[in-house]
Design an enzyme around this catalytic site. Structure first.
Site, PDB file in Angstrom:
ATOM      1  CG  ASP A   1      -0.859   1.122 -19.618  1.00  0.00           C
ATOM      2  OD1 ASP A   1       0.114   0.358 -19.487  1.00  0.00           O
ATOM      3  OD2 ASP A   1      -1.998   0.726 -19.927  1.00  0.00           O
TER       4      ASP A   1
ATOM      5  CD  GLU B   1       3.298  -0.060 -21.787  1.00  0.00           C
ATOM      6  OE1 GLU B   1       3.420  -1.286 -21.628  1.00  0.00           O
ATOM      7  OE2 GLU B   1       2.189   0.507 -21.828  1.00  0.00           O
TER       8      GLU B   1
ATOM      9  CG  ASP C   1      -0.253  -0.345   2.507  1.00  0.00           C
ATOM     10  OD1 ASP C   1       0.817   0.243   2.770  1.00  0.00           O
ATOM     11  OD2 ASP C   1      -0.755  -1.202   3.259  1.00  0.00           O
TER      12      ASP C   1
END
Length: 434
Positions: free
Chosen positions: A253, A312, A81
């Site tokens: 992404d 990416e 976390d």
């Protein structure tokens, strides 16, 4: 592998002055030396030498990738976390890295490890809350570390409010925010084209009302329609939200996938949906995607502190990849040609030479990567069945990589030489590729 000292570290983030100065040894004053008298002439200052521009921090930075759910668990529930990451910042600062990249921690049903986002402005309760995110960013800056967060613009979760509305009604305006098409065949029973999902099978799923929606990845990840101005406006607002919270940049992404070819033409063959192809496909690496990156670069440049974008982008060649890091686009783009190069001096040199030539042609630096969450760790890739060999080669690869000009990304545990875990039972696997 130790990062410290591997390369010149950029200037740290600004901090409050401490008032301390380097210790100096007192000197005994000496009389000024006598100089011969000479004819006085008017002072003629020399033209000042041009001051070198400060080198941008990201051009040769070392950036450490943290996969949040498996890095550090602060509350004992077995899931990493944000508070766990914060607790390990002294360790990361001690490695000598310059920034930390956090994988998605946004609200998500976790169909694809958080890369299926239901709310881009909320933290998933698995990882904490927005206050934990703000505290992590502040603590990182106090340790001289910058923070890069993931943003996932190619697709949303099927549970995103937009897609819920689009699925509920054919008349919903949100349908235009996604790529929906009628099917082929006499009754529309066939997908609109032959595109395949990266995770296997067709890239289309049919809704109960007969329309088909595109998902280049899992069915739970419907692709967005980046031709719609509302989609572009929403993501600019998302970027501003996190920039205002203090993040120093974004890892984008599927940065090569937001724009699809007009008309969504067939590819014409099977086995098409690989992340690294040898050709431009109608759904990957379309030229129109660069307009999006240019607009995002302008947004980032409007903020102080050299905020960055790392793409990416699985481009088919080094030359195509270099287009993403032109002066008005992304600051960095992962070099996947290097990631996937086979072990061997000739193969590695060919990739290195091609990469440096391509990025040099556009005035950019190369971003080197050996491992990340999408590929098998390099100590295992290089092992060829012998873990000791893999570790030796992994060390050699790290030595080579950190000696290259440009920036380097380090995947968590890479500094320890960790291998890939290959013997997970089927019931423990959560990646949709399985």
């Amino acid at each position: 592998m130790t990062v410290t000292g591997a390369r010149r570290r950029p200037a740290p983030l600004p901090r409050a002055a401490t008032g301390r100065h380097p210790r100096r040894t007192p000197r005994t004053p000496h009389p000024a030396p006598r100089t011969p008298q000479r004819e006085e002439r008017p002072f003629m200052p020399l033209d000042p030498a041009p001051r070198p521009l400060a080198r941008a921090w990201w051009r040769d930075a070392v950036i450490y990738q943290v996969y949040v759910r498996s890095f550090a668990d602060s509350d004992g529930d077995g899931i990493g976390d944000l508070r766990g990451v914060t607790s390990r910042l002294p360790y990361l600062a001690g490695l000598g890295v310059d920034a930390v990249w956090l994988t998605p921690f946004y609200a998500s049903p976790q169909a694809d490890g958080g890369y299926d986002v239901a709310d881009y402005r909320a933290v998933d309760p698995l990882f904490g809350d927005l206050a934990d995110a703000a505290a992590l960013i502040g603590a990182a800056h106090a340790h001289g570390l910058r923070v890069i967060v993931d943003v996932v613009p190619n697709h949303t979760s099927e549970l995103h409010p937009w897609f819920r509305a689009a699925r509920a009604s054919a008349a919903a305006p949100e349908r235009a925010y996604y790529v929906l098409r009628p099917g082929r065949g006499e009754h529309g029973e066939l997908p609109p084209n032959d595109w395949e999902s990266v995770f296997g099978g067709p890239a289309w799923t049919r809704l109960p009302d007969g329309a088909w929606y595109l998902h280049l990845f899992a069915p739970e990840q419907p692709d967005l329609n980046w031709e719609h101005p509302a989609v572009r406006a929403e993501f600019e607002d998302v970027l501003r939200f996190w920039l205002d919270l203090g993040v120093d940049g974004f890892r984008v992404d599927v940065a090569h996938g937001m724009v699809k070819a007009p008309g969504l033409p067939d590819v014409g063959r099977a086995g098409q949906a690989r992340m690294l192809n040898t050709e431009v496909l109608p759904f990957f690496d379309q030229d129109g995607v660069h307009e999006i990156h240019r607009s995002w670069r302008a947004l980032l440049d409007s903020y102080p502190g050299e905020r960055v974008e790392v793409a990416e982008a699985w481009a088919p060649t080094s030359e195509r990849l270099a287009l993403y890091v032109r002066a008005d686009e992304a600051h960095q783009a992962f070099n996947f040609q290097y990631v996937l190069a086979p072990w061997g001096a000739r193969a590695l040199r060919e990739v290195i030479d091609a990469s440096l030539a391509a990025t040099g042609a556009v005035g950019a630096t190369t971003t080197w990567v050996l491992s990340n969450h999408d590929v098998v760790r390099h100590t295992t890739r290089y092992a060829e069945g012998d873990p000791a060999r893999g570790l030796r080669r992994g060390r050699a690869a790290a030595l080579l990589t950190f000696a290259l000009p440009g920036s380097v990304y380090v995947y968590q545990g890479e500094e320890l030489g960790l291998p890939e875990v290959l013997d997970l039972p089927e019931e423990a696997r959560q990646d949709p590729a399985y």
